[in-house]
Design an enzyme around this catalytic site. Structure first.
Site, short mmCIF file in Angstrom:
data_model
loop_
_atom_site.label_atom_id
_atom_site.label_comp_id
_atom_site.label_asym_id
_atom_site.label_seq_id
_atom_site.Cartn_x
_atom_site.Cartn_y
_atom_site.Cartn_z
N CYS A 30 5.38 140.09 64.37
CA CYS A 30 5.88 138.81 63.83
C CYS A 30 7.40 138.71 63.98
O CYS A 30 8.14 139.44 63.32
CB CYS A 30 5.46 138.73 62.36
SG CYS A 30 6.24 137.42 61.41
N CYS A 33 9.29 137.87 60.80
CA CYS A 33 9.27 139.05 59.91
C CYS A 33 10.40 140.00 60.28
O CYS A 33 11.08 140.54 59.40
CB CYS A 33 7.93 139.78 60.03
SG CYS A 33 6.50 138.82 59.51
#
Length: 124
Positions: A30, A33
């Site tokens: 991600c 993230c």
């Protein structure tokens, strides 16, 4: 304090045993993230009186499902065992600082009592 890894085995106990716990639900693939990770890590150093935990949603799929994670990163904040913040998306450092200060100032017992009183009035 640096961040700790939260798993299905230690998540509940960490939340119940700690005054304030910030939880970052993330995954290695991600991009957002990875962008949020340094902000979260920096905050964990700055606020060493709080618990900062990370949940790898790939390794902890059952925990992510139990927490109803639909997108990542998702930040959850618990105070005295109660969920007081739950939002998907990477926060900038200033917003995370503001959130931490608001949670520290929150009288969670009073908020719960007020919510219960409102439920009682709605049920009349």
């Amino acid at each position: 304090m640096s961040t700790i890894e939260l798993t299905g085995e230690n998540f509940e106990q960490t939340v119940l045993d700690s005054e304030i716990v910030l939880v970052d639900f993330w995954a290695d693939w991600c991009g957002p993230c990875k962008q949020f990770a340094p902000t979260f890590e920096s905050a964990s150093d700055k606020y060493d009186d709080l618990v900062f935990g990370k949940v790898d949603t790939e390794a902890q799929q059952q925990l992510a499902a139990a927490a109803s994670i639909r997108s990542i990163p998702t930040l959850m904040v618990f105070k005295k065992g109660h969920l007081v913040f739950n939002e998907a998306g990477a926060l900038p450092p200033q917003a995370l600082d503001s959130l931490v200060e608001q949670v520290k100032a929150l009288d969670v017992d009073k908020a719960i009592a007020e919510a219960e009183a409102q439920k009682g009035q709605a049920g009349e």
